[in-house]
Motif scaffolding. Sequence first.
Motif, PDB file in Angstrom:
ATOM      1  N   PHE A  89      -2.375  -2.838   4.597  1.00  0.00           N
ATOM      2  CA  PHE A  89      -1.183  -3.664   4.424  1.00  0.00           C
ATOM      3  C   PHE A  89      -0.601  -3.983   5.798  1.00  0.00           C
ATOM      4  N   HIS A  91       2.122  -5.305   6.833  1.00  0.00           N
ATOM      5  CA  HIS A  91       3.546  -5.146   7.095  1.00  0.00           C
ATOM      6  C   HIS A  91       3.978  -3.690   7.053  1.00  0.00           C
ATOM      7  N   TYR A 100       1.164   5.135   0.687  1.00  0.00           N
ATOM      8  CA  TYR A 100       1.343   4.175  -0.402  1.00  0.00           C
ATOM      9  C   TYR A 100       0.823   4.702  -1.740  1.00  0.00           C
ATOM     10  N   ARG A 134      -2.660  -3.985  12.860  1.00  0.00           N
ATOM     11  CA  ARG A 134      -3.247  -4.932  13.816  1.00  0.00           C
ATOM     12  C   ARG A 134      -3.241  -4.391  15.246  1.00  0.00           C
TER      13      ARG A 134
ATOM     14  N   ASP B 175      -4.210 -12.685   1.565  1.00  0.00           N
ATOM     15  CA  ASP B 175      -5.489 -12.078   1.234  1.00  0.00           C
ATOM     16  C   ASP B 175      -5.344 -11.295  -0.078  1.00  0.00           C
ATOM     17  N   LEU B 178      -5.553  -7.449  -0.533  1.00  0.00           N
ATOM     18  CA  LEU B 178      -4.405  -6.557  -0.320  1.00  0.00           C
ATOM     19  C   LEU B 178      -3.791  -6.177  -1.663  1.00  0.00           C
ATOM     20  N   SER B 182      -3.667  -2.508  -3.458  1.00  0.00           N
ATOM     21  CA  SER B 182      -2.443  -1.909  -3.994  1.00  0.00           C
ATOM     22  C   SER B 182      -2.677  -1.395  -5.412  1.00  0.00           C
ATOM     23  N   ALA B 187      -0.704   1.283  -7.929  1.00  0.00           N
ATOM     24  CA  ALA B 187       0.499   0.493  -8.169  1.00  0.00           C
ATOM     25  C   ALA B 187       0.253  -0.459  -9.336  1.00  0.00           C
ATOM     26  N   SER B 191       4.830  -3.548  -9.486  1.00  0.00           N
ATOM     27  CA  SER B 191       5.025  -2.756  -8.272  1.00  0.00           C
ATOM     28  C   SER B 191       4.271  -3.388  -7.095  1.00  0.00           C
ATOM     29  N   THR B 192       3.077  -3.895  -7.362  1.00  0.00           N
ATOM     30  CA  THR B 192       2.297  -4.566  -6.324  1.00  0.00           C
ATOM     31  C   THR B 192       3.021  -5.818  -5.834  1.00  0.00           C
ATOM     32  N   HIS B 195       6.017  -4.590  -3.650  1.00  0.00           N
ATOM     33  CA  HIS B 195       5.719  -3.918  -2.380  1.00  0.00           C
ATOM     34  C   HIS B 195       4.816  -4.720  -1.454  1.00  0.00           C
ATOM     35  N   ILE B 196       3.983  -5.569  -2.032  1.00  0.00           N
ATOM     36  CA  ILE B 196       2.974  -6.257  -1.210  1.00  0.00           C
ATOM     37  C   ILE B 196       3.200  -7.767  -1.191  1.00  0.00           C
ATOM     38  N   PRO B 199       7.003  -9.072   0.001  1.00  0.00           N
ATOM     39  CA  PRO B 199       7.271  -8.949   1.437  1.00  0.00           C
ATOM     40  C   PRO B 199       6.368  -9.835   2.286  1.00  0.00           C
ATOM     41  N   LEU B 200       5.106  -9.996   1.870  1.00  0.00           N
ATOM     42  CA  LEU B 200       4.188 -10.790   2.685  1.00  0.00           C
ATOM     43  C   LEU B 200       4.423 -12.292   2.519  1.00  0.00           C
ATOM     44  N   ASP B 278       8.568  -7.531  10.821  1.00  0.00           N
ATOM     45  CA  ASP B 278       8.410  -7.632  12.254  1.00  0.00           C
ATOM     46  C   ASP B 278       6.980  -8.018  12.591  1.00  0.00           C
ATOM     47  N   GLY B 279       6.840  -9.263  12.993  1.00  0.00           N
ATOM     48  CA  GLY B 279       5.544  -9.680  13.523  1.00  0.00           C
ATOM     49  C   GLY B 279       4.476  -9.991  12.500  1.00  0.00           C
ATOM     50  N   VAL B 280       4.825 -10.017  11.223  1.00  0.00           N
ATOM     51  CA  VAL B 280       3.795 -10.365  10.248  1.00  0.00           C
ATOM     52  C   VAL B 280       3.673 -11.879  10.158  1.00  0.00           C
TER      53      VAL B 280
END
Lengths: 356, 281
Positions: A89, A91, A100, A134, B175, B178, B182, B187, B191-192, B195-196, B199-200, B278-280
Amino acid sequence: MPSSLLSIEAVSKKFGAFQALHQIDLEVQQGEFIALLGPSGCGKTTLLRTLAGFLHPDAGRILIEGRDIGKLPPHQRPLNTVFQNYALFPHMTVMENVCYGPRRQGMSKSEALKQAQAALAMMGLEGFADRLPRQLSGGQQQRVALARAVVNRPKLLLLDEPLSALDLKLRKRMQLELKQLQNQLGIAFVFVTHDQEEALTMADRIVVMNAGRIEQVGPGDHIYDRPATHFVADFIGEANLLGCHVDESGQLHFAIGGRHPLKDQATVQGDYTAIIRPEHLRLEPASTGRDAPGLRLDVTILDVVNMGSHQMLYVKAGGQALAIRRMGPQQDWLSPGLPAVATLATDDLHLVRGLP
Amino acid sequence: MISRNLRPLLLLLAAPIAFFATFFVAPIAVVALASFATDAGQFTWSHYLRILADQYHWEVILATFRIGIVTTLACIVIGYPLAWYMVRIIRLKTWRRICVILLIVPLFTSNIVRSFGWMVLLGRNGLVNDMLVSTGIVERPMRFLGTETGIIIGLTYILLPFIVLAVGNVLAQLDTSLEHASCDLGASAPSTFWHITLPLSLPGLIAGAIMVFALAVSAYVTPALLSGGKVTVLSILIFQQYSSVFDFHYGGALSMVLLILTLILVAMAGRIRGKHLDGVA
């Protein structure tokens, strides 16, 4: 007899008209390292995704310790997967990635942290907990993916070509590390690969697949020495395939000329393919006497290639080219155009049904 | 000293920089200067003091930002699932393309035409009220025109494509392994998502939301047509100052207030993004 950890019973899967899996049967024991080996499109990844629950079989059952998990969604299956591209993941930090699984399964935060720390320590990643994926090298990402999977203590770990993105040297090292890890954890591994060397290095048993079917299951040396089909012989290692015929008196006649009495009386009359590994053939000067037992073929040398540790000799016998691996120094009589004699011990002759 | 290698680069940049200065920086500077000047050209705070002191202005500002925020939320609530549908559910390529075209084509039509369309739909005897009454959801026709609800409906319709395109873009690039990972780690699907996936996809969601919000608080045509003069937003007030009252100083001050409040809210949204992702990329 202990019941097997994983039983795959007559599993079939179709994508449209394409039969991806055809009546797959397989048993995996506790703590076993299984490699699913085959060319791309042979169904090995489909089988793995079916086990993980991302695909549902059209027919057949999948049992873990006797419990049918075929209908369970992925998150309820007692197994984990290491993905080909690691699927970390992006992030989350390394620690959050590893926590996780335990967290989603309801473990308290402090307990999950403890487990994750232990898993990271086992992978030699103690100093990387706060990094983002990364910021890690390919090998480190690979280890994080492993830590993230094994921290859940699955009964079965599925690995989808996890080493294919690494460079050759690192891959060799990871092969040994994976094998050690698997011994240490005692978790059964099902490892998908198209690399026969990888499979031979790591697996207790290799499952050779082709066109949605299992061709042969067995330990690496068995599959190498006693391939069950042409496909296996051709896919694993190098092999010379010679067409031959067994007559009613138990004599073996080669299509390229020459015959040989068979030791094994059980072999029935019919067409066969003789599978001969290059290292089992010996090349000798044409002047060698006929006293040695075993198979003897008159050949002409076509080419000599020096490979450093050994030489590959390409010879012609009755119109068919054969490859021979020869250890030892270069000699004068080993030059293209010269006649020679290839010999084979009877024990190294292996027959499979049907012409090549 | 400018090095030799840099000079051609600066020449190339000169045109866009000049364009930016002339058409982006200069107008704001002119408006900002005017907002601090009296008719005689003296410096004064009086226009800003007038805005701060007047309760009516505060109500207009509040209404403007209320409409902006509710419109943005409505666009997120409708747009995210729509983007999800277009990217994840549709398997047929042709149908997906048709959906994208249907989404984009209205952008080629003038805002005025589309806002008039909503006036027809939202009227006492319009299609919306007909449906509501005939299905028994309401007893009597509802009043949409001249209410904030009407303006929000119109703006949500007009600004929806921005959020769908922004979110659809990140979802398409996400992707899916991911999400598989999860699920594999235990998850459930919700929940996936939490959490995934969410946020992405947040960068796209926030970019779209900022665009929608900025366009909603500064919109003039849609609020003007759908308000029927009964609801006033800042842009209407500013337009009046410039076009009817000819008070460029006061209009300028109102413009600056709108600009600064918008920037503050956008900066706050940007902080959410910075904190969680941050930085994604």
